[in-house]
Each structure stands twice: as structure tokens, then as C-alpha cells.
Design a protein around this motif. Structure first.
Motif, PDB file in Angstrom:
ATOM      1  N   SER A  20      -3.914   3.261  -3.024  1.00  0.00           N
ATOM      2  CA  SER A  20      -3.694   1.891  -2.569  1.00  0.00           C
ATOM      3  C   SER A  20      -4.746   0.953  -3.157  1.00  0.00           C
ATOM      4  N   LEU A  76      -4.864  -6.130   2.180  1.00  0.00           N
ATOM      5  CA  LEU A  76      -3.531  -5.991   2.757  1.00  0.00           C
ATOM      6  C   LEU A  76      -3.206  -7.169   3.670  1.00  0.00           C
ATOM      7  N   VAL A 133      -9.102  -2.132   0.947  1.00  0.00           N
ATOM      8  CA  VAL A 133      -7.650  -1.958   1.054  1.00  0.00           C
ATOM      9  C   VAL A 133      -7.091  -2.772   2.219  1.00  0.00           C
ATOM     10  N   ILE A 177       0.850  -1.190   0.000  1.00  0.00           N
ATOM     11  CA  ILE A 177       0.000   0.000   0.000  1.00  0.00           C
ATOM     12  C   ILE A 177       0.889   1.245   0.000  1.00  0.00           C
TER      13      ILE A 177
END
Length: 449
Positions: free
Chosen positions: A126, A199, A195, A50
Motif C-alpha cells: 500500500s 488514505l 499509509v 490500499i
């Protein structure tokens, strides 16, 4: 006993698959099962996936000292997993706590507005990066067609999302304004969640199937994409993300390409033949001053000498700034499309009134109008730089699925259609030329009742 109790608590918070993913992600970030996770190590690891500024902001939240004056050197697995838990199962209060903890604070109850804008920008960047590198992501279809994500459009989207906070943005604002903003900006919540879930999933070596699917599409599926070598999109990916979030939920899953002046020519009749009876549509116009703006028509287009549509229609600007104008309910002047009328305007209009349009495309195509005020749409500002503008480029996209016609070939207005209406492009050309459609009188009884 304490460790066993903590493990049972974690087991209740996460599924076994999630626990394996989180443990693996923690080991990946800390460098081994026995090493405690430090802030620097976390930022370096997450910056591979990110935006670095987002990794730093999240580390700031995770490493907040539990006591004043105390420094948090490292964090255990339970603390490391908090952003994942908050995104997947957390309350709005927990999301507020995480967001405020990720921003630079101006006192206990205030946050820095510029830092919020930077945070939004980092989430947007991101999200695009994660989708670009995800297997089977539909974002690649858009990118292959030429839809980019530039610094300017990503920044503009961040500013556009912040407009939900109101027009009186100050350097420092009270946290209550941030809470209200979160409640009215679901698009940010969706991207934010995606996101962080991606992640943790990627760093935990998890497969995509354990992540819950997003109920509301963030990016629509691209359908009927133009294959013409001359095609260059007017807008960029952040513009697509912004406008798609303004549509009703049932229409956000798909955009269908209909018309481009670069491909099909600067022809009102050609455009008409491409858009009539195709369902709700989005218009994107680039004028001679390189302003980009347009409108969303919530109902299928059809030729008629009166207004139609409903209050889910919109007008919007995309460049130099992203703004969206929803209906006021003051009048119902949402959609107008007419040709070959001596006493009525000939062209396509949205909002305002005859000769004073929120958005107008003349039947001669190259000319348009956007006036200073429009009572049809709330907080409206003139879309184009000049009231009377010239069209440099224009696109039309339909949204949602193609409307299904019945056996009697019903139109978008629910009326039966004759074979005389089948070639809309030729019919429009004749009407623009002022030719009388003599065969209109040969329809079956009741077709136009």
C-alpha cells in the motif's frame, strides 16, 4: 445536548482542516451524509486506494462489537476517524490496540504470526502504491531507474521486519512480543502512519499540506543516477527501504550513486577511484549463485594498512532473505582497504580478520570471501552461499551529503592531501601493478604526519 458535546470533543481532537477532511472521507465511503457506514461499503471504497487485505483488516478493527455476541452493522464518523487519530496522535498502547484488533486472534492474549506477516506485506504494498501515485514523490525516480517492487521482495521485507521479534517465531505468540516488536521497529511505524494518513487525506479531498511531514525519511532521495543504458539495478525498492532504515537518521535522506561493475567494468582500481573520500558507503554484491548481500561502511574509504570505521557499520543479506548484522563491539575490524603490500592483504574487507573475512573483495576484483563466523557482527551468518565466491555484479552507493573538504583538501581521515592523490584511479592501477610511487617522497612537510 449529547450531539453537541460529541462535536465539541471532536473539535478538540482535530483541527478544522482535519475535521473537514474526515467528514468528506466519511461521506465518500458511506455514499452520502445521511447514510451510516457499513463494513462492506468501507472495504470497497478503501480497496481503490490500499491493498484489499489491509482494508479488510482495518474494517475488522473498526467493526469490533462493543458487547459480546453483538454485531456492529455501521459506524459513526467518530469511530471511522479512529485509525487516523491513532496514527497521527495516538500512544503506543493505542497503536497496539489497533494492530491487535486488525489481526486474527488466537485467544485473548495471542495473535497469529502468519497474519501479522500478511498485514506487514499489505502495508508495504500500500505504501509503494500510494507513493507511486502521489504528486512529487521521489519514488518515481527510483522506479524509472529500474527499481521494482515484486511480490518476492515485498514478502522478504515483511519477513525481514519480523526478525526484530526474535528467532523463535511460533504460529501463535503472546501480545507482549508484538508490543516489544513495535518499539524496536520504527520503520514499520513510519510506513504504517504514512499509509493511513494518505488514505484519509485522499478520500477526504485534502491537500498534502495539512499532513505533517515525516521527520525520518522512509525512502531516500536518489542522486547522481546513472544514465548508462547498460545499467540494471541489483536490488529492488523493498531492499532500499530495508537498508535505509538501518542507517543513522542523518544519512537516510539521500543516496548518491558511485559505482556499478556493469557500467564501469570489473575493475578494482576504477571502483577505488569512485569511492575514496565520498563519505559513508553501501556495497551491494550479487554472486554467481544469485545471492545478494553487502555492507555499510560508516566512514569514508582511504588507503591504509589498518582497520578504520566505527560500530555503526553493518553487514547484511538481501536475497534469499533480508537480515542485518550490527556490531558486537568485540573488535573494531569494520573497514580495511589496502594495496601493494607484500605482508598485508590487498583488497577491501569488512569484519572478521585477515584471511577470515565477514566480507572481502580481492584487489583482483572478481573474487570474494565470506566466512562462516565473524565476531565483529552480532548474529552473523555467512553472506554468500559459498565461502569463496565470484562476483557477478556489484554496486556502491554513498549515503548522506558529500563530505565538504577544507581549503587544504583534507581527506576523510582528517589529513591534508597532496595533488599527488588527485587521480585515485590511476594511482590504484599503478599500485596494483606493483609500481613504486616515487613522487610520494615529494610531499610538503607534515602532510602525512
Amino acid at each position: 445536548m449529547g450531539n453537541a458535546s460529541g462535536k465539541r470533543e471532536s473539535d478538540n481532537m482535530y483541527t478544522s482542516e482535519e475535521m473537514r477532511m474526515l467528514e468528506s472521507a466519511y461521506k465518500n465511503a458511506s455514499g452520502g451524509a445521511l447514510e451510516r457506514l457499513t463494513s462492506d461499503r468501507l472495504v470497497e471504497t478503501w480497496s481503490q486506494t490500499i491493498e484489499r487485505s489491509l482494508a479488510e483488516s482495518t474494517a475488522q478493527f473498526l467493526f469490533i462489537p462493543t458487547k459480546p455476541g453483538q454485531q456492529t452493522v455501521n459506524i459513526p464518523l467518530k469511530k471511522f476517524a479512529e485509525p487516523y487519530y491513532i496514527m497521527e496522535r495516538g500512544t503506543m498502547d493505542q497503536k497496539m490496540h489497533m494492530l491487535l484488533g486488525s489481526l486474527r486472534r488466537n485467544g485473548a492474549d495471542h495473535f497469529n504470526v502468519k497474519q501479522l506477516e500478511q498485514y506487514l506485506y499489505s502495508v508495504i504494498k500500500s505504501y509503494v502504491h500510494l507513493e507511486t501515485t502521489a504528486k512529487g514523490s521521489g519514488i518515481k525516480d527510483w522506479q524509472e531507474l529500474g527499481f521494482l517492487t515484486t511480490e518476492r521482495s515485498a514478502c522478504s521485507l515483511a519477513k525481514g521486519l519480523m526478525r526484530n521479534m526474535g528467532n523463535q517465531l511460533e504460529h501463535s505468540m503472546h501480545s507482549e512480543a508484538l508490543e516489544r516488536w513495535l518499539h524496536v521497529t520504527p520503520q514499520f511505524l513510519l510506513m504504517w502512519r504514512e499509509v493511513f494518513v494518505q488514505l484519509y487525506s485522499r478520500h477526504g479531498g485534502s491537500k498534502r499540506h495539512i499532513i505533517k511531514e515525516v521527520e525520518i525519511p522512509i525512502l531516500p532521495e536518489l542522486c547522481d543516477a546513472p544514465s548508462h543504458s547498460q545499467y540494471r539495478p541489483i536490488i529492488e525498492l523493498p531492499h532500499v527501504l530495508y537498508i535505509n532504515a538501518q542507517l543513522t537518521r542523518e544519512l537516510r535522506h539521500k543516496w548518491r550513486f558511485l559505482f556499478s561493475s556493469k557500467i564501469h567494468g570489473e575493475s578494482f582500481s576504477t571502483m577505488l577511484g569512485k569511492i575514496v573520500d565520498k563519505g559513508p558507503t553501501l556495497f551491494f554484491i550479487e554472486d554467481e549463485d544469485q545471492y545478494i548481500f553487502g555492507g555499510y561502511a560508516s566512514q569514508s574509504w582511504s588507503l591504509k594498512p589498518q582497520f578504520c570505521g566505527d560500530d555503526s557499520s553493518l553487514l547484511f543479506t538481501l536475497s534469499p532473505a533480508m537480515r542485518c548484522f550490527s556490531a558486537t563491539g568485540y573488535n573494531d575490524h569494520y573497514q580495511y582497504l589496502n594495496l601493494n603490500q607484500q605482508t598485508m592483504p590487498n583488497g577491501l574487507g569488512m569484519g572478521g580478520q585477515f584471511e577470515f573475512w565477514g566480507l572481502w573483495i580481492d584487489c583482483m576484483f572478481g573474487d570474494g570471501q565470506s566466512v562462516e563466523t565473524c565476531s565483529t557482527y552480532r548474529d552473523y551468518v555467512q553472506l554468500s552461499k559459498r565461502k569463496q565466491f565470484k562476483i557477478r555484479n556489484m554496486e556502491v552507493w554513498a549515503v548522506g551529503d558529500l563530505p565538504v573538504k577544507g581549503e587544504d583538501e583534507e581527506g576523510g581521515d582528517g589529513q591534508k592531501r597532496s595533488i599527488l592523490d588527485s587521480n585515485l584511479e590511476d594511482r590504484a592501477m599503478l599500485e596494483i601493478a606493483g609500481k613504486t610511487m616515487h613522487s610520494d617522497g615529494l610531499r610538503e612537510p607534515g602532510m602525512d604526519d
